[in-house]
Scaffold this motif. Structure first.
Motif, PDB file in Angstrom:
ATOM      1  N   UNK A   7       0.779  -1.055  -0.127  1.00 19.57           N
ATOM      2  CA  UNK A   7       0.010   0.097   0.066  1.00 19.57           C
ATOM      3  C   UNK A   7       0.781   1.205   0.012  1.00 19.57           C
ATOM      4  N   UNK A   8       0.290   2.218  -0.513  1.00 16.45           N
ATOM      5  CA  UNK A   8       0.963   3.551  -0.675  1.00 16.45           C
ATOM      6  C   UNK A   8       0.574   4.561   0.525  1.00 16.45           C
ATOM      7  N   UNK A   9       1.736   5.307   0.676  1.00 10.46           N
ATOM      8  CA  UNK A   9       1.547   6.503   1.748  1.00 10.46           C
ATOM      9  C   UNK A   9       1.829   7.689   0.860  1.00 10.46           C
ATOM     10  N   UNK A 319       8.422  12.016   5.582  1.00 12.72           N
ATOM     11  CA  UNK A 319       9.451  11.861   4.815  1.00 12.72           C
ATOM     12  C   UNK A 319       9.575  11.974   3.364  1.00 12.72           C
ATOM     13  N   UNK A 320       8.415  12.709   2.714  1.00  7.28           N
ATOM     14  CA  UNK A 320       8.477  13.204   1.477  1.00  7.28           C
ATOM     15  C   UNK A 320       9.397  14.347   1.209  1.00  7.28           C
ATOM     16  N   UNK A 321       9.569  14.947   2.810  1.00 11.53           N
ATOM     17  CA  UNK A 321      10.459  16.179   2.494  1.00 11.53           C
ATOM     18  C   UNK A 321      12.115  15.898   2.526  1.00 11.53           C
ATOM     19  N   UNK A 374       4.438   9.608  -3.373  1.00 10.98           N
ATOM     20  CA  UNK A 374       3.873   8.683  -2.781  1.00 10.98           C
ATOM     21  C   UNK A 374       4.820   7.518  -2.675  1.00 10.98           C
ATOM     22  N   UNK A 375       4.846   6.688  -1.492  1.00 14.57           N
ATOM     23  CA  UNK A 375       5.806   5.653  -1.329  1.00 14.57           C
ATOM     24  C   UNK A 375       5.294   4.673  -0.660  1.00 14.57           C
ATOM     25  N   UNK A 376       5.748   3.378  -1.023  1.00 13.06           N
ATOM     26  CA  UNK A 376       5.373   2.177  -0.156  1.00 13.06           C
ATOM     27  C   UNK A 376       6.267   1.580   1.001  1.00 13.06           C
ATOM     28  N   UNK A 377       7.608   2.078   0.591  1.00 13.93           N
ATOM     29  CA  UNK A 377       8.563   1.786   1.688  1.00 13.93           C
ATOM     30  C   UNK A 377       9.753   2.816   1.624  1.00 13.93           C
ATOM     31  N   UNK A 866      10.346  -4.317  -7.062  1.00 12.27           N
ATOM     32  CA  UNK A 866       9.810  -5.335  -8.038  1.00 12.27           C
ATOM     33  C   UNK A 866       8.555  -4.658  -8.792  1.00 12.27           C
ATOM     34  N   UNK A 867       7.612  -4.279  -7.776  1.00 16.13           N
ATOM     35  CA  UNK A 867       6.313  -3.812  -8.261  1.00 16.13           C
ATOM     36  C   UNK A 867       6.723  -2.420  -9.269  1.00 16.13           C
ATOM     37  N   UNK A 868       7.526  -1.547  -9.041  1.00 12.58           N
ATOM     38  CA  UNK A 868       7.833  -0.535  -9.859  1.00 12.58           C
ATOM     39  C   UNK A 868       8.702  -0.908 -11.183  1.00 12.58           C
ATOM     40  N   UNK A 869       9.699  -1.796 -10.859  1.00 13.90           N
ATOM     41  CA  UNK A 869      10.380  -2.133 -12.038  1.00 13.90           C
ATOM     42  C   UNK A 869       9.796  -2.867 -12.935  1.00 13.90           C
ATOM     43  N   UNK A 870       8.651  -3.779 -12.539  1.00 16.03           N
ATOM     44  CA  UNK A 870       7.989  -4.568 -13.563  1.00 16.03           C
ATOM     45  C   UNK A 870       6.648  -3.608 -14.033  1.00 16.03           C
TER      46      UNK A 870
END
Ligand code: B3K
Ligand code: ZN
Length: 873
Positions: A7-9, A319-321, A374-377, A866-870
């Motif tokens: 999930x994304x934050x 953490x977006x900053x 947005x980030x997942x990790x 992986x999700x982003x690479x694929x």
């Protein structure tokens, strides 16, 4: 196969915390397997939050022992606890005190996040979200508290006990134990918390700040290695002095401690008053460290120290900053290194690293804005884009407003935000205030991913003595011209047959800079006495790709006559890059002649610069210049052929340099920039001689290896020899391993050199090395040296057509993912450019990425990459 993606934050969902924590009192009893953490948190509802909301504290793999509210144990129904969180369903609507006791096993912590042990030393890593692995907490950077930490440990096991801030008390604690109490008066987010306990040696010295505060500065290392910490300690002192002069920033505690540990996920960490370092970036001696290592130590010591203001005193709201502290602090450490060393040489090194790491990231599926939305990790966003492109944005800002206004803006930023958790908007607002400028258009740099392209054409009208420079900016993948343009500072000049054209004038150019803030513009120069060659993007004034069609002869004019050292270097790089992508023996010969003239005239005047001119664009950079169908073998062959040609054609000149740069007999090693520059040119000369004549090169490199008096020369010789197959290479490698059998950091260099050998046999070599007694998958430095160097530094073998190279890295990821997901995920980013590979290799990469993706229970870190690479990136 995995179908769910983590999930994304999202940035737009940021809300202030419903609760704040003002004070944290920790009582930590260190034990190898059962460390007790007794935390007392003074909480209160946040006026900016939602009144009466439940209190949700973060946790990660925690073991709760007890929890009490205002001194009374909590009733079972009043809270819910799991390893990943502790919630109070109906917390008081007034200030209250929570006392939470947890227990941790630092020895079993292989993720190296939270509290862990490294070679018997207790240490911590809390950024970004490791504090929640120590105790339940509001683990977010906008919750800032004053910490008091009591540490207790066995006196023999941990004679040294260090925490954040100043030492306020210490003494015996009975039963062979002792304690130390540390108090940090500066409110800080939990990610800056740290502790260290262990048997450590130290070197220390005193520094007096511009405010008159006496500070004890110490560097702690493995006992017996104290003399290898001297250079790091010196770098601490130089950093403190520089930040006062360059930015008016004094240190603010009575002690500043740096501790080196041997198991660390990244380079170092800026914990308040207690920086913890990967020992690779602390320990140095002429026998074990190269000039590059010394420079890296200096830069990273400075970087972490500079965070004390850009990151700690002014921290990030969320953490977006991240770029707010990282991009700015990289910019600050770059300026420091430029002042300590040669500014142009350092600038070229920065740009090479930007192009090697950030440009490919920005062109592949892992691309993201400098401020991600947005980030997942979050731990996957400590990227070249956030750090290095982030630094380029700060640099452009300085170019746009000028150094005085920049300094005034920085002062304003620190003054307005001291003690706060700030945003990119707060940063830009400080500069807008002091300059009266509207920086909204400039701010787009933080939001737009991808490397912009700047296309330039020049038309000269001899009769009118006028030339027109046409500039167009485009972002990759941009449909039409709808997207608003970026603000690109283009530092420029015109170069005539004998040097810069002084008389040419252009009203749009101020202080040598034209600001392109439209999609397209034409600027006109008058009084242009001869047909010039444009020198654009001087000092690499913006992180863009420049398209400017020049002939080799025009570029060689820039190499010979431009006043801008960066563009002189760039001109030679451009010619070389074209020769790699489109080989041509005649043009290669002309290039060799031009290089020879340059070397004869200038190499001994500035050897470090000359060495950079001789270093051809890397294979990665050549690949990055191609939009698709990248064939790493073809690039490797073309680049090797060009090197061989240059080595033969320049042989007499290189021999002269080799002789002229030989160190005087009995000379002692000094890591200073001038000495390092001489070594780098002499070693570059040998490397090119060897490319032209491997037989001779191997003999010479063997000799240099045997006679070297320092690691720089020894390693350079070994690297040269490593490219020449045969008995001599194997004997040299074996000799090196025997000599440094007890030096893990030196063996890392040995692993790395072998992992990068561009031969099919390298995979087998790696298999053997994985079984070497010094190799272990549990130490991040070892993994990065062997597997990382292969994945990131051996394009032909990593991207082997049969997929065996990809497969090897995938196996390492699979092995590491559960024990150390951060290091595993970082390795996976090596697949980031798979889409641009030629079809058969790209197909293998996808097959292998899918194979990893199917591993049950994969970490969020790896699943995210992986999700982003694929994905469709
Ligand atoms: N701030 C740390 C990096 C933390 C990485 C967390 N995964 C080091 C630095 O940039 O100074
Ligand atoms: Zn940093």
């Amino acid at each position: 196969m995995r179908t769910e993606t983590p999930p994304l934050i999202r940035l737009e969902e940021y809300r202030p915390s419903d609760y704040l924590i003002d004070r944290v009192d920790l009582d930590i009893r260190l034990d190898p397997h059962a460390t007790r953490i007794d935390a007392t948190l003074a909480l209160r509802p946040n006026p900016a939050g939602e009144a009466g909301a439940p209190l949700n504290l973060d946790g990660d793999e925690l073991r709760l022992v007890s929890v009490a509210l205002d001194g009374a144990p909590l009733a079972a129904g009043a809270y819910a606890a799991s390893p990943s969180g502790l919630s109070l369903i109906d917390p008081p609507r007034r200030p209250f005190v929570l006392r939470i006791v947890t227990e941790a096993d630092p020895t079993a912590n292989t993720k190296l996040m939270g509290l862990y042990r490294s070679s018997g030393v207790y240490c911590t890593q809390c950024e970004a979200d490791g504090f929640r692995r120590i105790t339940y907490f509001l683990d977010r950077p906008d919750v800032m508290a004053v910490y008091t930490t009591r540490l207790e440990a066995d006196r023999d096991e941990s004679p040294v006990l260090l925490g954040n801030g100043n030492l306020v008390d210490s003494g015996p604690a009975g039963a062979g134990r002792h304690f130390a109490i540390w108090h940090d008066p500066h409110p800080k987010p939990a990610y800056l918390f740290a502790l260290v306990g262990g048997r450590l040696g130290k070197v220390e010295t005193r520094f007096t700040t511009m405010e008159g505060r006496g500070v004890t500065c110490a560097v702690y290392v493995e006992p017996g290695k104290e003399s290898r910490a001297d250079y790091a300690l010196d770098a601490v002192i130089r950093s403190m002095a520089w930040d006062e002069t360059a930015f008016g920033r004094p240190y603010d505690l009575d002690v500043f401690n740096v501790v080196a540990v041997s198991d660390f996920n990244m380079g170092a960490m800026e914990n308040k008053g207690l920086n913890i370092f990967n020992d690779k970036y602390v320990l140095a001696s002429p026998e074990t460290a190269t000039d590059g290592d010394y420079a890296a130590i200096e830069a990273i010591i400075a970087h972490e120290y500079f965070h004390n203001w850009s990151g700690n005193r002014v921290t990030c709201r969320d953490w977006f900053q991240l770029c707010l502290k990282e991009g700015l602090t990289v910019f600050r450490d770059q300026e420091f290194s430029a002042d300590m060393r040669s500014r142009p040489v350092h600038r070229i090194a920065e740009v090479r690293s930007l192009r090697a790491r950030q440009f490919p990231e920005d062109a592949g599926p892992l691309r993201h804005p400098v401020r991600p939305r947005a980030y997942a990790e979050i731990n996957n966003f400590y990227t070249a884009t956030v750090y290095d492109k982030g630094a380029e944005i700060v640099r452009m800002l300085r170019t746009l407003i000028g150094p005085e206004a920049f300094r005034a803006g920085m002062d304003r930023y620190f003054a307005d935000n001291d003690g706060r958790a700030a945003t990119v908007e707060d940063f830009l607002a400080a500069f807008a205030t002091v300059t009266g400028r509207d920086l909204t258009a400039f701010a787009r740099w933080y939001e737009r991913p991808g490397t912009p392209r700047l296309t330039a054409t020049l038309a000269y009208d001899r009769a009118a003595a006028r030339c027109r420079l046409h500039l167009v900016q485009t972002l990759p993948g941009e449909a039409g011209q709808d997207a608003p343009p970026l603000v690109i500072p283009v530092a420029l000049g015109l170069v005539g047959a004998a040097g810069p054209l002084a008389g040419a004038t252009c009203p749009d150019v101020r202080d040598g800079v034209y600001v392109l803030d439209r999609a397209e513009a034409e600027i006109v120069f008058e009084s242009v006495a001869e047909e010039p060659v444009p020198s654009l993007l001087r000092d690499f004034s913006a992180p863009v790709r420049l398209d400017l069609a020049l002939t080799d002869a025009q570029r060689m004019r820039l190499l010979a006559h431009d006043s801008d050292p960066f563009n002189r270097w760039q001109a030679a790089q451009d010619v070389a890059l074209r020769l790699i992508l489109d080989p041509d023996p005649d043009r290669a010969e002309a290039f060799a002649q031009a290089l020879g003239r340059f070397l004869d005239a200038e190499a001994l005047g500035d050897p470090a610069f000359a060495a950079l001119v001789l270093a051809l664009p890397s294979e990665g950079e050549a690949a990055d210049a191609l939009p698709r169908d990248v064939d790493p073998d073809a690039i490797h062959q073309a680049r090797s052929a060009l090197r061989a040609h240059l080595g033969r054609a320049l042989r007499p000149c290189l021999e002269r340099l080799d002789a002229a740069l030989a160190p005087a007999a009995g000379a002692t090693y000094s890591p200073d920039a001038a000495s390092a520059g001489r070594r780098s040119l002499r070693n570059a000369a040998l490397d090119l001689i060897a490319a032209g004549d491997p037989e001779l090169g191997a003999a010479r490199a063997g000799e240099r290896l045997d006679n070297a008096t320092n690691m720089t020369d020894r390693l350079a010789a070994l690297a040269t020899l490593a490219l020449i197959p045969g008995e001599r290479r194997e004997a040299a490698l074996a000799g090196f391993a025997a000599r440094y059998a007890d030096e893990p950091l030196v063996l890392d260099k040995w692993f790395a050199i072998q992992a990068q050998i561009p031969e099919p046999g390298t995979l087998e070599r790696i298999t053997t090395l994985q079984g070497h007694p010094a190799f272990t998958m549990t130490n991040p430095n070892r993994v990065r040296a062997l597997i990382g160097s292969f994945a990131f530094g051996n394009p032909t073998q990593f991207a082997r057509r049969d997929g065996a190279g990809f497969s090897r890295v995938a196996d390492a990821v699979a092995l590491l993912d559960s024990s150390n997901p951060q290091v595993a995920a970082r390795l996976l980013t090596a697949f980031g450019s798979w889409r641009r590979l030629e079809k058969s290799r790209a197909a293998k990469a996808v097959e292998i990425l899918n194979r990893i993706n199917a591993i049950p229970g994969l970490s969020r870190d790896s699943a995210d990459i992986l999700a982003r690479s694929l994905g469709d990136g």
